[in-house]
Design an enzyme around this catalytic site. Structure first.
Site, PDB file in Angstrom:
ATOM      1  CD  GLU A   1     -15.493 -26.643 -34.686  1.00 28.39           C
ATOM      2  OE1 GLU A   1     -16.529 -26.404 -35.330  1.00 28.39           O
ATOM      3  OE2 GLU A   1     -14.706 -27.555 -34.988  1.00 28.39           O
TER       4      GLU A   1
ATOM      5  CG  ASP B   1     -16.104 -30.411 -34.106  1.00 27.90           C
ATOM      6  OD1 ASP B   1     -16.131 -30.369 -32.864  1.00 27.90           O
ATOM      7  OD2 ASP B   1     -17.090 -30.130 -34.822  1.00 27.90           O
TER       8      ASP B   1
ATOM      9  CG  ASP C   1     -14.002 -32.774 -38.482  1.00 28.78           C
ATOM     10  OD1 ASP C   1     -13.438 -31.671 -38.304  1.00 28.78           O
ATOM     11  OD2 ASP C   1     -15.229 -32.911 -38.426  1.00 28.78           O
TER      12      ASP C   1
ATOM     13  CD  GLU D   1     -16.090 -27.744 -41.829  1.00 26.81           C
ATOM     14  OE1 GLU D   1     -16.647 -26.681 -42.087  1.00 26.81           O
ATOM     15  OE2 GLU D   1     -16.640 -28.856 -41.980  1.00 26.81           O
TER      16      GLU D   1
ATOM     17  CE1 TYR E   1     -17.127 -34.196 -34.104  1.00 32.01           C
ATOM     18  CE2 TYR E   1     -16.024 -35.607 -35.706  1.00 32.01           C
ATOM     19  CZ  TYR E   1     -16.552 -34.382 -35.351  1.00 32.01           C
ATOM     20  OH  TYR E   1     -16.503 -33.333 -36.238  1.00 32.01           O
TER      21      TYR E   1
ATOM     22  NE  ARG F   1     -20.484 -33.071 -38.860  1.00 35.23           N
ATOM     23  CZ  ARG F   1     -20.731 -32.234 -37.855  1.00 35.23           C
ATOM     24  NH1 ARG F   1     -19.889 -32.185 -36.825  1.00 35.23           N
ATOM     25  NH2 ARG F   1     -21.786 -31.452 -37.864  1.00 35.23           N
TER      26      ARG F   1
ATOM     27  CG  HIS G   1     -13.065 -39.414 -35.630  1.00 31.74           C
ATOM     28  ND1 HIS G   1     -12.163 -38.646 -34.958  1.00 31.74           N
ATOM     29  CD2 HIS G   1     -13.335 -38.754 -36.779  1.00 31.74           C
ATOM     30  CE1 HIS G   1     -11.899 -37.556 -35.659  1.00 31.74           C
ATOM     31  NE2 HIS G   1     -12.590 -37.606 -36.777  1.00 31.74           N
TER      32      HIS G   1
END
Length: 763
Positions: free
Chosen positions: A9, A82, A84, A86, A300, A302, A346
């Site tokens: 990203e 990433d 997740d 999103e 990570y 989040r 995670h």
């Protein structure tokens, strides 16, 4: 020539990962979303299964062409966005750019050589369930925002307003807390503290709090009751009534998750949630660390899981054993339980290597990066250490075998994790100012041992309203209620600020007038949208889509049916008019706050029969620093208008505060606020006033301008003159220290603020 291309990203990751994978891979970035819903239309086909109409994000067309050209020369495209929902959605969109290429999904929790190589060895297909969960969230949020916001614009004549599915719930929390505070009535109560000492030993004194009698606790409500009790208590004979001792094993808190990191960084480092996540992103994506090169320093950021990988737990055990002491290792590895309903994809937030101590890499990090990394490192190390062992003693002291005083003390027998993490965190503290030491020793007393009472100290108190939310406590409240997810906390907070729904005063959220209005309208007309339990259930439903137990379009359909009916009803009935405790000066009817073309105003409730209006003014706390149609109430001043004799008021404008005549609009006299310092020019007699240059820089000039042209860029010191020559002192800095300096030519005396403060303290 590279045979595979990895797409991440951010630009920062290309460098970190590129050095790890070597020349066999091209590493490129996509800058986040390349497709999204259109900005100026709904972009959802509500009649066709709520199908989203994704379009190329403005400015991404050139980047897409570059990625497609790069992919033409490789055999496989690896999508490493990433890990997740999103990120999965971004990868899904990227995959559609390469219909004739083999594509695979790569995920990793940290950017280290081992993690990246392990991820390359376990590539997978895109998880459609994750993609569907993200599409459901995006569609739900778009439906609420694009259907509800225009209704607010129409009703309130303000196109800056917005409504959001989770944002509106957060606003409700802030507004309801404000109503609790404004409606709170303080209640008086008194505490009585006794100072006791042993009668025959070292006379060491200690404090104990009055509890009541052997039969019941006594609440002391007023001074008279306190005085009466003191008269009885001071004549009693005292002894040790009861002794209770126990040994507690106090376990460390788990390593950070997103919400606890944001809370602790706010409390300890004074970081906003957005600043915390920005710096955490930098630490995760990679920092240049000498010969190690660019490497990710934390996992990570989040996550809502406190799980720790087995190799990280093993490494921490090796560190604790070699660096801190074998006795600080727990009997078995510490395993923490995540709260129910979280996504365990995670790990917790931890250092990628516990041997990379904060002090060893501090010169590679910025000051803020160093602070946050140290906080994460210490928390993780402590979480893997042995519990602290604390001896707790409680004494009940009786007076005449009736009245009871109580005191509790604790002594740390073994510090355990406290050796590295020796302060209370936001999860443990009663409030954000609570940072009391664990240890409070008491003298060794015997059962029935007589004690002397040397003093009774009564103290008056008043109950306090609940504290306003700050960023940390708001995140904690949202998390506890199951509202939002790690990736949504920052956007929620930033939207509340951006829309002018809240102002920040002393780090706490104050709802603005617009925030209160919008919350009242939504609560009355859209109860589900702002219902805490309903919003939490929606989060659970989204989790159900991710786990494959719920169809995403059915979820949206179940929500949209009732919501669309509420929209139709509100479009016909929703209106805003808030009566105030004031009468119309022209007809005597009630005045009301109303929305108009230029914002809020006060108007007669009998309109159109009576057309009286005037600007609507709020307190500083209710203002958002420039909300449309909302004026801040002026403050009184001691000055009179030099043109009409009316009182001058202190008002706030674009460039700060100024004096304006209270007789406006009949008298339009305004002038800057002066400081209590006389102009140094001989024979002038004017006062210095604060002004602004054309470029917005503050300076101080004479009130008699243009007759007198004296100016200084430095802030004059009020009520104090140079001890050497009597000239004007101004504030300045030199060598990082605050100084007062005389500006009279030929003097230039300086006074250190630190020295002056020390001298005043000694005197």
């Amino acid at each position: 020539m590279a045979k595979k291309m990895i797409i991440v990203e951010s630009r920062a990751k290309t460098q970190s990962i590129g050095k790890i994978v070597g020349d066999g891979y091209k590493v490129r970035h996509c800058l986040g979303h390349i497709y999204d819903l259109p900005t100026k239309e709904l972009g959802i086909d509500v009649r066709n299964g709520f199908k989203p109409n994704f379009r190329v994000v403005p400015g991404r067309s050139k980047l897409i062409k570059q990625l497609q050209d790069e992919a033409a020369t490789v055999d496989e495209v690896i999508l490493a966005t990433d890990p997740d929902r999103e990120g999965e959605s971004i990868a899904w969109h990227l995959a559609h750019l390469f219909p004739n290429k083999k594509t695979s999904r790569m995920t990793f929790n940290e950017i280290t050589s081992k993690a990246i190589k392990d991820a390359l060895g376990s590539l997978r297909e895109i998880d459609q369930k994750l993609v569907d969960a993200q599409h459901a969230r995006r569609v739900l949020d778009r439906l609420v925002g694009y259907k509800l916001s225009p209704l607010l614009w129409k009703i309130l004549n303000n196109s800056k307003l917005s409504a959001g599915r989770v944002q509106s719930v957060a606003l409700r929390l802030i507004c309801e807390r404000e109503k609790e505070i404004s409606g709170f009535t303080p209640e008086e109560y008194w505490s009585i503290t006794g100072i006791f000492a042993r009668t025959e030993h070292d006379r060491e004194s200690f404090e104990a709090s009055f509890i009541g009698t052997l039969k019941e606790d006594i609440k002391v409500s007023n001074e008279e009751q306190s005085n009466n009790l003191i008269e009885q208590l001071k004549n009693c004979c005292y002894k040790v009534h009861d002794i209770r001792k126990k040994t507690e094993r106090r376990r460390a808190l788990p390593p950070f998750i997103t919400s606890s990191l944001q809370q602790e960084a706010a409390r300890r480092l004074n970081f906003s949630a957005s600043k915390t996540m920005l710096i955490a992103q930098q630490l995760y994506e990679g920092i240049e660390i000498g010969q190690e090169g660019t490497i990710g320093l934390i996992t990570y950021m989040r996550t809502d899981s406190v799980r720790v990988a087995s190799d990280a737990a093993q490494e921490s055990a090796e560190y604790i054993k070699s660096k801190i002491g074998e006795n600080y290792l727990p009997e078995k590895p510490q395993i923490y339980k995540s709260r129910a309903g979280i996504q365990d994809a995670h790990e917790a937030i931890r250092p990628t290597s516990i041997f990379r101590e904060p002090k060893s890499i501090s010169h590679y990090l910025s000051r803020d990066q160093q602070k946050l990394y140290k906080l994460i490192w210490i928390r993780f190390v402590a979480s893997q250490m042995a519990p602290a062992v604390v001896d707790v003693t409680r004494y009940d002291i009786s007076g005449d075998d009736n009245y009871i005083f109580r005191t509790t003390g604790s002594v740390v027998r073994f510090d355990g994790y406290l050796k590295v993490y020796n302060f209370k965190s936001s999860e443990e503290a009663v409030d954000e100012n609570d940072n009391k030491e664990v240890e409070k020793p008491l003298p060794e007393l015997d059962q029935s041992e007589p004690l002397d009472l040397s003093e009774l100290k009564p103290e008056q108190h008043f109950t306090k309203p609940p504290a306003r939310y700050n960023e940390a406590s708001l995140v904690r409240e949202l998390e506890e209620r199951g509202i939002g997810r790690p990736s949504t906390y920052v956007p929620i907070i930033e939207t509340l600020k951006k829309r002018g729904y809240t102002s920040i005063v002393k780090r706490a959220f104050h709802p603005t007038k617009w925030g209160l209005i919008v919350n009242d309208l939504l609560t009355l007309n859209f109860p589900d949208i702002v219902d805490f339990n309903f919003t939490a259930r929606m989060e659970e439903e989204l989790d159900g889509v991710e786990s494959g137990n719920k169809n995403w379009s059915k979820l949206v359909e179940d929500f949209y049916g009732p919501f669309s009916k509420e929209l139709e009803k509100a479009a016909k009935t929703m209106k805003y008019e808030e009566k105030v405790d004031e009468k119309c000066p022209e007809c005597g009817a009630d005045l009301a706050v109303k929305p108009g073309k230029y914002g809020l105003f006060l108007g007669c409730s009998k309109y159109p029969e009576c057309k009286f209006t005037r600007p609507y003014e709020v307190t500083t706390e209710e203002s958002d620093g420039g909300a449309r149609g909302v004026r801040v109430k002026p403050e009184p001043s001691d000055e009179k208008c030099d043109k009409c004799g009316a009182d001058m008021l202190i008002r706030k404008g674009k460039y700060g505060k100024f004096l304006a005549c209270s007789a406006y609009p009949k008298c339009r006299n305004i002038k800057p606020i002066s400081v209590d310092v006389t102009c140094p020019k001989e024979g002038c007699g004017g006062k210095l006033v604060q002004r602004r240059s054309k470029k917005g820089r503050t300076f101080y000039g004479c009130s008699n301008y243009p007759k007198c042209d004296f100016v200084t860029w430095s802030q004059p010191v009020e009520g104090e003159s140079c001890p050497s020559c009597g000239g004007i002192l101004v504030m300045t800095k030199a060598g990082g220290k605050s100084l007062k300096k005389c500006i009279r030519e030929g003097c230039g005396k300086t006074i250190s603020m630190e020295e002056q403060n020390s001298a005043e303290a000694e005197s």
